[in-house]
Enzyme design. Structure first.
Site, short mmCIF file in Angstrom:
data_model
loop_
_atom_site.label_atom_id
_atom_site.label_comp_id
_atom_site.label_asym_id
_atom_site.label_seq_id
_atom_site.Cartn_x
_atom_site.Cartn_y
_atom_site.Cartn_z
N HIS A 29 1.02 5.24 1.19
CA HIS A 29 0.29 6.30 2.04
C HIS A 29 0.47 7.65 1.35
O HIS A 29 1.56 7.86 0.83
CB HIS A 29 1.16 6.40 3.32
CG HIS A 29 0.97 5.28 4.37
ND1 HIS A 29 0.23 5.33 5.37
CD2 HIS A 29 1.67 4.25 4.24
CE1 HIS A 29 0.47 4.10 6.00
NE2 HIS A 29 1.32 3.38 5.18
N HIS A 70 0.85 -1.14 0.05
CA HIS A 70 0.06 -0.10 0.01
C HIS A 70 0.82 1.48 -0.02
O HIS A 70 2.01 1.00 0.39
CB HIS A 70 -0.85 0.02 1.34
CG HIS A 70 -0.37 0.03 2.49
ND1 HIS A 70 0.23 -1.33 3.08
CD2 HIS A 70 -0.23 0.95 3.72
CE1 HIS A 70 0.57 -1.13 4.26
NE2 HIS A 70 0.39 0.38 4.64
#
Length: 138
Positions: free
Chosen positions: A101, A99
């Site tokens: 941010h 992922h």
């Protein structure tokens, strides 16, 4: 992955605050945000980290970050944006589903921005720099 919280969010099993979604990605607001608008870009196909993600998915994730960054800046009034991607526990990764941010940063003190992504600068000798460059070229 049955035990992956991000896979469960992507499947809809766990509710999330979805800011964007397409066939390949889901972007959610971070449940423990650093700042207002802190978002996570999640590939829908599970891969643990940078070492597992296919090149085309990584490229698409970077393009999506570039697409979303102006929205965070303009629509939330951010003065800048950190784009952060951690790999491995030692690097701060706590959920082992790749992922990215997207953290809007604010100069205005009323926005309660902790600005905590800074680090102390290190010094290395010329020999250490030569050793590091050699290691990266091998």
């Amino acid at each position: 992955m049955d035990n992956c919280i991000f896979c469960r969010i992507i499947s809809g099993e766990i509710p999330s605050r979805t800011a964007y979604e397409d066939d390949d990605f889901k972007v959610i607001l971070d449940a423990s945000p650093a700042t207002r608008g802190h978002s996570l870009i999640l590939p829908k196909k599970h891969c643990a980290d940078i070492f597992e993600i296919p090149d085309d998915t990584l490229s698409a994730a970077a393009k999506l970050a570039k697409k979303l960054a102006p929205r965070l800046k303009q629509n939330l009034g951010a003065d800048g944006i950190n784009i952060v991607q951690n790999n491995g526990e030692a690097a701060g990764q706590t959920v082992f589903h790749f992922h990215i941010h997207m953290i809007p940063r604010y100069k205005d003190p009323s926005k309660d921005d902790p600005k905590n992504l800074m680090w102390d600068h290190k010094e290395f000798s010329d020999d250490e720099y030569v050793e590091i460059v050699k290691a990266l070229k091998d």
